[in-house]
Design a protein around this motif. Structure first.
Motif, mmCIF file in Angstrom:
data_model
loop_
_atom_site.group_PDB
_atom_site.id
_atom_site.type_symbol
_atom_site.label_atom_id
_atom_site.label_comp_id
_atom_site.label_asym_id
_atom_site.label_seq_id
_atom_site.Cartn_x
_atom_site.Cartn_y
_atom_site.Cartn_z
ATOM 1 N N GLN A 129 0.938 -1.148 -0.006
ATOM 2 C CA GLN A 129 -0.057 -0.050 0.003
ATOM 3 C C GLN A 129 1.040 1.381 0.032
ATOM 4 N N GLU A 130 1.807 1.317 0.945
ATOM 5 C CA GLU A 130 2.725 2.328 0.849
ATOM 6 C C GLU A 130 3.540 2.581 -0.568
ATOM 7 N N PHE A 131 3.903 1.301 -1.111
ATOM 8 C CA PHE A 131 4.482 1.430 -2.479
ATOM 9 C C PHE A 131 3.586 2.133 -3.423
ATOM 10 N N VAL A 132 2.535 1.595 -3.349
ATOM 11 C CA VAL A 132 1.681 2.174 -4.530
ATOM 12 C C VAL A 132 1.305 3.755 -4.145
ATOM 13 N N GLU A 133 0.765 4.176 -2.868
ATOM 14 C CA GLU A 133 0.591 5.327 -2.615
ATOM 15 C C GLU A 133 1.559 6.526 -2.967
ATOM 16 N N ARG A 134 3.046 5.867 -2.854
ATOM 17 C CA ARG A 134 4.234 6.891 -2.790
ATOM 18 C C ARG A 134 4.361 6.747 -4.389
ATOM 19 N N VAL A 135 4.100 6.039 -5.379
ATOM 20 C CA VAL A 135 4.351 6.323 -6.637
ATOM 21 C C VAL A 135 2.872 6.790 -7.506
ATOM 22 N N GLY A 136 1.933 6.446 -6.783
ATOM 23 C CA GLY A 136 0.636 7.104 -7.682
ATOM 24 C C GLY A 136 0.140 8.316 -7.078
ATOM 25 N N GLY A 137 0.573 8.611 -5.923
ATOM 26 C CA GLY A 137 0.101 10.032 -5.386
ATOM 27 C C GLY A 137 -1.218 10.187 -5.219
ATOM 28 N N LYS B 74 12.736 -1.993 -4.102
ATOM 29 C CA LYS B 74 13.009 -0.991 -5.477
ATOM 30 C C LYS B 74 12.355 -1.725 -6.462
ATOM 31 N N VAL B 75 12.560 -3.228 -6.719
ATOM 32 C CA VAL B 75 12.191 -3.838 -7.854
ATOM 33 C C VAL B 75 10.546 -3.886 -7.825
ATOM 34 N N MET B 76 9.912 -3.961 -6.476
ATOM 35 C CA MET B 76 8.448 -3.972 -6.539
ATOM 36 C C MET B 76 7.904 -2.704 -6.757
ATOM 37 N N VAL B 77 8.602 -1.740 -6.537
ATOM 38 C CA VAL B 77 8.112 0.068 -7.108
ATOM 39 C C VAL B 77 8.319 0.053 -8.393
ATOM 40 N N GLU B 78 9.384 -0.383 -9.006
ATOM 41 C CA GLU B 78 9.396 -0.404 -10.649
ATOM 42 C C GLU B 78 8.242 -1.096 -11.089
ATOM 43 N N ASN B 79 8.035 -2.309 -10.784
ATOM 44 C CA ASN B 79 6.720 -2.925 -11.370
ATOM 45 C C ASN B 79 5.476 -2.241 -11.174
ATOM 46 N N ILE B 80 5.435 -1.968 -10.111
ATOM 47 C CA ILE B 80 4.197 -1.065 -9.697
ATOM 48 C C ILE B 80 3.996 0.417 -10.665
ATOM 49 N N CYS B 81 5.087 0.780 -10.701
ATOM 50 C CA CYS B 81 5.112 2.213 -11.625
ATOM 51 C C CYS B 81 4.888 1.743 -12.919
ATOM 52 N N GLN B 82 5.321 0.794 -13.416
ATOM 53 C CA GLN B 82 5.189 0.209 -15.059
ATOM 54 C C GLN B 82 3.644 -0.231 -14.997
ATOM 55 N N ALA C 200 -1.320 8.929 -19.150
ATOM 56 C CA ALA C 200 -1.646 10.467 -19.278
ATOM 57 C C ALA C 200 -0.802 11.039 -17.805
ATOM 58 N N ASN C 201 -0.455 10.311 -16.940
ATOM 59 C CA ASN C 201 0.281 10.590 -15.531
ATOM 60 C C ASN C 201 1.656 9.935 -15.616
ATOM 61 N N ALA C 202 2.122 9.400 -16.870
ATOM 62 C CA ALA C 202 3.317 8.582 -16.535
ATOM 63 C C ALA C 202 4.578 9.457 -16.211
ATOM 64 N N ASP C 203 4.759 10.421 -16.533
ATOM 65 C CA ASP C 203 5.879 11.379 -16.182
ATOM 66 C C ASP C 203 5.854 11.359 -14.438
ATOM 67 N N GLU C 204 4.497 11.772 -14.130
ATOM 68 C CA GLU C 204 4.579 11.914 -12.643
ATOM 69 C C GLU C 204 4.931 10.524 -11.914
ATOM 70 N N TYR C 205 4.097 9.667 -12.349
ATOM 71 C CA TYR C 205 4.621 8.324 -11.693
ATOM 72 C C TYR C 205 6.228 7.811 -11.849
ATOM 73 N N ARG C 206 6.678 8.163 -12.872
ATOM 74 C CA ARG C 206 8.264 7.995 -13.165
ATOM 75 C C ARG C 206 8.870 8.735 -11.995
ATOM 76 N N ARG C 207 8.961 10.133 -11.911
ATOM 77 C CA ARG C 207 9.494 11.010 -10.956
ATOM 78 C C ARG C 207 9.150 10.451 -9.413
ATOM 79 N N ASN C 208 7.835 10.010 -9.215
ATOM 80 C CA ASN C 208 7.718 9.685 -7.923
ATOM 81 C C ASN C 208 8.335 8.395 -7.665
ATOM 82 N N ALA C 209 8.537 7.200 -8.508
ATOM 83 C CA ALA C 209 9.146 6.086 -8.218
ATOM 84 C C ALA C 209 10.613 6.088 -8.085
ATOM 85 N N ASP C 210 11.268 7.194 -9.101
ATOM 86 C CA ASP C 210 12.590 7.680 -8.784
ATOM 87 C C ASP C 210 13.016 8.022 -7.420
#
Length: 300
Positions: A52-60, A152-160, A168-178
């Motif tokens: 849940q934290e991983f998704v919320e940190r990436v998805g905002g 880190k790998v799990m976060v990357e898979n969630i980001c993708q 439409a929000n790909a850039d934001e997801y990428r920044r959050n994941a990084d």
């Protein structure tokens, strides 16, 4: 009299019935997929709190998370109430841990069947799984998230997965994941330094959750529980002997499991039981707490 009154309908009854129908319709609408459509959020189901934290940190602000195994529950045995499963009809993504956790072995296919349009994201993709040979774990240790590198790998898979569903929000997801992956790198360095300085080489734990953590930081995990079962009296005697020989004075248990066997062993060796949770949502803070507890368990 009776024949004349038989066909008469009270207008007040019609009004009351109409009000009831409207109330039921409003309630039903609140329980269906209209919530997601109204708030515009991507609905992501996850199995355990760290995800849940991983998704919320990436998805905002773009995501709403459905947590299937709540805090304090054991994902090896937990069965969700019908209402939670019904909520999954609205999910856009189900981010599975993917490493053989029993909840997912029992429920993933059923959940996928009730929502064929939902994207299944396997968070274990790209992780080197540890083999256990235990049939109930599908031959792999499921606790992959208890390693910052794996996280880190799990976060990357969630980001993708989020990018696939919501480009439409790909850039934001990428920044959050990084950003979050950078915090996980810092956490990894911090833990490695603390454990190296402590000199701790072996940890005795009730539930064998920490194999990936141990692999990352050069530790040996000594589990009390054996294949999901309490140790026999002979097994406890062996563990007591081993703890004394290895100068182990701290037994680690989890709040999600019984501490009885851990307390028996701790009493016999003059040690203590320390609780560390493998399932706390606040991943960064929890892993720092766990590392400090492990580092502090070394002989003075």
């Amino acid at each position: 009299m009776g024949s004349q009154g038989k066909g008469i309908v009270n207008p007040l009854s019609l009004v009351a019935a109409a009000l009831v129908i409207l109330m039921l319709a409003a309630t039903t609408a609140g329980c269906t997929g209209t919530d997601r459509q109204d708030d515009g959020k991507i609905v992501v189901a996850v199995t355990i709190p760290p995800e849940q934290e991983f998704v919320e940190r990436v998805g905002g602000d773009h995501v709403r998370v459905i947590l299937l195994v709540p805090p304090g529950a054991d994902p090896h045995t937990y069965e969700p109430p019908p209402g939670v499963i019904a909520d999954l009809a609205d999910a856009d993504i189900y981010a599975v841990v993917g490493s053989g956790i029993e909840f997912e072995l029992a429920w993933k296919d059923k959940i996928a069947a009730m929502n064929p349009g939902m994207l299944i994201v396997d968070c274990s993709r790209g992780i080197d799984l540890i083999s256990t040979g235990e049939e109930d774990h599908s031959g792999t240790d499921p606790h992959i998230w208890l390693s910052p590198g794996n996280a880190k790998v799990m976060v990357e898979n969630i980001c993708q997965g989020l990018i696939e569903v919501d480009p439409a929000n790909a850039d934001e997801y990428r920044r959050n994941a990084d950003t979050y992956q950078g915090e996980l790198d810092a956490l990894d360095r911090e833990i490695a330094g603390a454990l190296a300085e402590s000199g701790v080489e072996k940890i005795m734990v009730y539930h064998p959750s920490w194999a990936y953590f141990a692999r990352d930081y050069g530790l040996e995990e000594i589990p009390i529980e054996n294949e999901g079962k309490e140790p026999s009296p002979r097994g406890i005697e062996h563990l007591i002997k081993q703890a004394k020989e290895e100068h182990i004075t701290v037994i680690f248990a989890s709040p999600e499991y019984s501490t009885r066997s851990a307390e028996v062993i701790a009493d016999e060796i003059g040690g203590t039981v320390v609780l560390v949770s493998p399932l706390a949502k606040d991943y960064l803070a929890n892993m720092r707490h766990v590392a400090a507890a492990f580092a502090g368990s070394g002989s003075p």
